[in-house]
Design an enzyme around this catalytic site. Sequence first.
Site, PDB file in Angstrom:
ATOM      1  N   GLY A  15       0.794  -1.084   0.093  1.00 11.15           N
ATOM      2  CA  GLY A  15       0.131   0.031   0.016  1.00 11.15           C
ATOM      3  C   GLY A  15       0.897   1.305   0.241  1.00 11.15           C
ATOM      4  O   GLY A  15       1.580   1.170   0.564  1.00 11.15           O
ATOM      5  N   ARG A  76       0.918  -5.094  -5.265  1.00 10.90           N
ATOM      6  CA  ARG A  76       0.989  -6.153  -4.381  1.00 10.90           C
ATOM      7  C   ARG A  76       1.249  -7.300  -5.798  1.00 10.90           C
ATOM      8  O   ARG A  76      -0.193  -7.821  -5.940  1.00 10.90           O
ATOM      9  CB  ARG A  76      -0.215  -6.203  -3.412  1.00 10.90           C
ATOM     10  N   ASP A 107       5.512  -5.136   5.839  1.00  6.46           N
ATOM     11  CA  ASP A 107       5.612  -7.026   5.739  1.00  6.46           C
ATOM     12  C   ASP A 107       5.899  -7.120   4.590  1.00  6.46           C
ATOM     13  O   ASP A 107       6.757  -8.103   4.420  1.00  6.46           O
ATOM     14  CB  ASP A 107       5.559  -6.759   7.051  1.00  6.46           C
ATOM     15  N   THR A 130       4.448   3.072   5.659  1.00  5.91           N
ATOM     16  CA  THR A 130       3.092   2.221   5.901  1.00  5.91           C
ATOM     17  C   THR A 130       2.130   2.795   6.572  1.00  5.91           C
ATOM     18  O   THR A 130       2.650   3.382   7.290  1.00  5.91           O
ATOM     19  CB  THR A 130       2.476   0.425   6.767  1.00  5.91           C
ATOM     20  N   ASP A 132       0.172   2.341   9.060  1.00  8.70           N
ATOM     21  CA  ASP A 132      -0.353   1.660   9.504  1.00  8.70           C
ATOM     22  C   ASP A 132       0.485   1.045  10.933  1.00  8.70           C
ATOM     23  O   ASP A 132       0.281   1.172  12.174  1.00  8.70           O
ATOM     24  CB  ASP A 132      -0.668   0.138   9.231  1.00  8.70           C
ATOM     25  N   ASP A 134       2.599  -1.032  12.060  1.00  8.52           N
ATOM     26  CA  ASP A 134       2.348  -1.731  12.195  1.00  8.52           C
ATOM     27  C   ASP A 134       3.543  -2.835  11.918  1.00  8.52           C
ATOM     28  O   ASP A 134       3.343  -4.387  12.360  1.00  8.52           O
ATOM     29  CB  ASP A 134       1.308  -2.057  11.761  1.00  8.52           C
ATOM     30  N   ARG A 176      -6.041  -2.843   9.088  1.00  7.82           N
ATOM     31  CA  ARG A 176      -5.630  -4.031   8.834  1.00  7.82           C
ATOM     32  C   ARG A 176      -5.721  -4.866   9.946  1.00  7.82           C
ATOM     33  O   ARG A 176      -6.947  -5.987  10.945  1.00  7.82           O
ATOM     34  CB  ARG A 176      -5.390  -4.686   7.719  1.00  7.82           C
TER      35      ARG A 176
END
Length: 327
Positions: A15, A76, A107, A130, A132, A134, A176
Amino acid sequence: MDNKISKIGVFTSGGDAPGMNAAIRATIRAAIYYNKEVYGIMRGYEGMIDNEIVKMGARSVGNILQRGGTILKTARSEMFRTKEGREKAYQNLKKCGIDALVAIGGDGSFTGLHKFYEEFNIPSICIPGTIDNDIAGTDYTIGFDTATNTAVEAIDRIRDTALSHNRLFFIEVMGRNSGYIAVNCGIAGGAVAVILPEETTSFDQLFTLLEKGGKTNKKSSLVVVAEGSKIGGASELAKMVAERSNYFDIKVTILGHMQRGGSPTYFDRVLASKMGVAAIEGLLAGKSDVMVGIRDNKMVYNEFNTIMTQTHEIDSEALRIAKILSI
Ligand code: F6P
């Protein structure tokens, strides 16, 4: 600082995130500063497989520092998950003489690059990009700050209308598997509750909190829900509350991909610039199969295996603060 590396390929994958362009610029300019040739690989692993590889110069990354998205495009790639896809990618890199790689992504992108490194032994470094936040091994990923600011600005606007109508809003933000955006939006946007993928707030607990707000004269309420909430997204939760009580006038806003666009904040530009330079300096110092990170405001290099076996735990202090302030 030098070694045998002469041509470096750079790409974005997964993303997109605001600040990726700043990272591309920094990586390319740092490579040129150290007298290396540098190539942009379009659409991540897809472009590597399809041989969409372009020579870059210091001027080809002019005027992109402040732009959202990624000039190298992103994807992706399913094909790169196959041995055949990776073999094709390797042949294309070999044809161009690319002997080192910098990946900017999340990741999934790192896992792909790690596999590629194991198979073909091309020195590789990852930069975490990203929204996120994360990824273990870094306090911040590129794009998180901008996305959270964008979401908070939207939440402030929703608050105006929520208050005017005495309404309850469920606002869904991205994430997510991670509640980083949600918890920080909850604090900055003054939410009555935040619902995160990592947390186990039950629907009953949420409902009790909302009822309490009603009884204590809260005129409007905002609930921030992370996309990956385990007890339902914003629409589902709104429906569940409406089924249990007709007290609330309920609306839902899903912020979605608007959080991924826009001009990066100063923080993301600086972070991306530092990470781009660190990636090139790391490669030239002989580092490989590592991810650049920022810990306690210092650049670090994390071994792939240490970050992929860990998760970037949600900041429990942020969660505690969000709860105290939502009374
Ligand atoms: O990983 C970043 C992210 O924006 C997530 O928050 C979200 O779940 C996902 O990407 C959406 O991906 P796509 O743009 O492919 O729908």
